[in-house]
Design an enzyme around this catalytic site. Structure first.
Site, PDB file in Angstrom:
ATOM      1  N   ASN A   1     -17.155 -16.415  66.339  1.00  0.00           N
ATOM      2  CA  ASN A   1     -18.045 -15.991  65.248  1.00  0.00           C
ATOM      3  C   ASN A   1     -17.181 -15.878  63.996  1.00  0.00           C
ATOM      4  OD1 ASN A   1     -19.841 -14.833  63.512  1.00  0.00           O
ATOM      5  ND2 ASN A   1     -19.914 -12.840  64.542  1.00  0.00           N
TER       6      ASN A   1
ATOM      7  N   LYS B   1     -18.142 -15.418  61.007  1.00  0.00           N
ATOM      8  CA  LYS B   1     -18.721 -14.505  59.994  1.00  0.00           C
ATOM      9  C   LYS B   1     -18.649 -15.145  58.611  1.00  0.00           C
ATOM     10  CE  LYS B   1     -17.171 -10.706  62.860  1.00  0.00           C
ATOM     11  NZ  LYS B   1     -16.995  -9.284  62.985  1.00  0.00           N
TER      12      LYS B   1
ATOM     13  N   HIS C   1     -26.683  -9.503  65.616  1.00  0.00           N
ATOM     14  CA  HIS C   1     -25.310  -9.003  65.476  1.00  0.00           C
ATOM     15  C   HIS C   1     -25.344  -7.635  64.786  1.00  0.00           C
ATOM     16  CE1 HIS C   1     -21.119  -8.665  64.283  1.00  0.00           C
ATOM     17  NE2 HIS C   1     -20.849  -9.573  65.185  1.00  0.00           N
TER      18      HIS C   1
ATOM     19  N   GLY D   1     -13.956  -5.706  65.121  1.00  0.00           N
ATOM     20  CA  GLY D   1     -13.091  -5.817  63.954  1.00  0.00           C
ATOM     21  C   GLY D   1     -12.194  -4.613  63.743  1.00  0.00           C
TER      22      GLY D   1
ATOM     23  N   SER E   1     -12.934  -7.096  69.366  1.00  0.00           N
ATOM     24  CA  SER E   1     -11.476  -7.226  69.342  1.00  0.00           C
ATOM     25  C   SER E   1     -10.903  -7.929  70.577  1.00  0.00           C
ATOM     26  CB  SER E   1     -10.817  -5.857  69.137  1.00  0.00           C
ATOM     27  OG  SER E   1     -11.271  -5.291  67.916  1.00  0.00           O
TER      28      SER E   1
HETATM   29  C1  PEP Z   1     -17.813 -10.197  66.427  1.00  0.00           C
HETATM   30  O1  PEP Z   1     -17.878 -10.520  65.273  1.00  0.00           O
HETATM   31  O2  PEP Z   1     -18.795 -10.429  67.139  1.00  0.00           O
HETATM   32  C2  PEP Z   1     -16.575  -9.595  66.939  1.00  0.00           C
HETATM   33  C3  PEP Z   1     -16.540  -9.213  68.181  1.00  0.00           C
HETATM   34  O3  PEP Z   1     -15.532  -9.474  66.065  1.00  0.00           O
HETATM   35  P1  PEP Z   1     -14.001  -9.094  66.455  1.00  0.00           P
HETATM   36  O4  PEP Z   1     -13.586 -10.004  67.555  1.00  0.00           O
HETATM   37  O5  PEP Z   1     -13.224  -9.341  65.182  1.00  0.00           O
HETATM   38  O6  PEP Z   1     -13.999  -7.669  66.868  1.00  0.00           O
END
Ligand code: PEP
Length: 254
Positions: free
Chosen positions: A10, A12, A98, A176, A216
């Site tokens: 993802n 983003k 999301h 994140g 993460s």
């Molecule tokens: C996400 O955007 O769905 C996500 C899990 O981000 P991250 O891996 O950066 O925590």
């Protein structure tokens, strides 16, 4: 039948067309000749999708997702993107619900349900995200939040439709932040999600639906998470932005 793992990037609001082209020029060759045991999906921003699909011409192992979609067909909906437009670009998955869409753009379970139904009706596979905030977890509301989001988001879907979607369990406090749910916490939540699906439908449906973990995930923790019986993949933000790191994630079992 065993569930095939699915690892999705993802991106983003990162990676414009030029950056994405450079990513793909490194990522695609690094995957060549490798028989992967999982489905691989990349979700770029809308404007970057044509660059990514152009780079994937002739590549059948990497699918493309959108990060959102309108629940309307077409018309006076400024700023929105339709399923027809996504189809024209070769998109096959759509991330819906999301936590960032819920938190910053006011998406409710009802809106998400409407988008999920539209995506399915038009032939896409939704990646339906659910997850609790830190306060909700601390208040002992994990199960209540997950079951409300599931029953709201899946309303009116048949068992067959639900079995074919992807659910992403993403604890909001782990997205994140560098904080990851322990593999035990993630497994417990995934097992609970399967229990709710079994209650809403039946055990077969619960056993068929793929449930990704997100929050993460990185090359250093993916293996342990993926070893859990109810974790069928990962939805990855930060660690999917670098070709070598995303390559390590899709090769989690090597
Ligand atoms: C996400 O955007 O769905 C996500 C899990 O981000 P991250 O891996 O950066 O925590």
């Amino acid at each position: 039948m065993p569930r095939k793992p699915i690892i999705a990037a993802n991106w983003k609001m990162n990676m414009g067309p030029a950056e994405a082209a450079a990513f793909m020029d490194q990522f695609i060759p690094s995957m060549e000749g490798k028989a992967l045991s999982c489905d691989v999906v990349i979700a770029p921003p809308f404007i970057t999708i044509p660059t990514v699909t152009a780079k994937l011409q002739g590549n059948t192992t990497i699918a493309v997702a959108a990060q959102n979609v309108s629940d309307r067909d077409n018309g006076a909906f400024t700023g929105e993107i339709s399923t027809t437009m996504l189809k024209e670009l070769g998109v096959t998955y759509i991330i819906l619900g999301h936590s960032e869409r819920r938190q910053y753009y006011g998406e409710t379970d009802a809106i998400i349900n409407s988008k999920i139904k539209k995506a399915i009706a038009d032939g896409f596979t939704p990646i339906f995200c659910i997850g609790e905030t830190k306060d909700e977890r601390l208040a002992g509301k994990l199960e209540e939040v997950l079951s409300t989001q599931l029953s709201g988001g899946l309303q009116d879907l048949t068992a067959e439709q639900t079995a074919a979607i992807v659910i992403a369990y993403e604890p909001v406090w782990a997205i994140g932040t560098g904080l990851t749910a322990t593999s035990k916490e993630a497994q417990e939540a995934h097992a609970y999600i399967r229990q709710v699906i079994a209650k809403l439908y039946d055990t077969d449906t619960a056993n068929q639906v793929r449930i990704q973990y997100g929050g993460s995930v990185k090359p250093g923790n993916v293996k342990e998470l993926m070893a859990q019986p109810d974790i069928d993949g990962a939805l990855v933000g930060g660690a999917s932005l670098k070709p070598d790191s995303f390559a390590a994630l899709v090769e989690f079992d090597r």
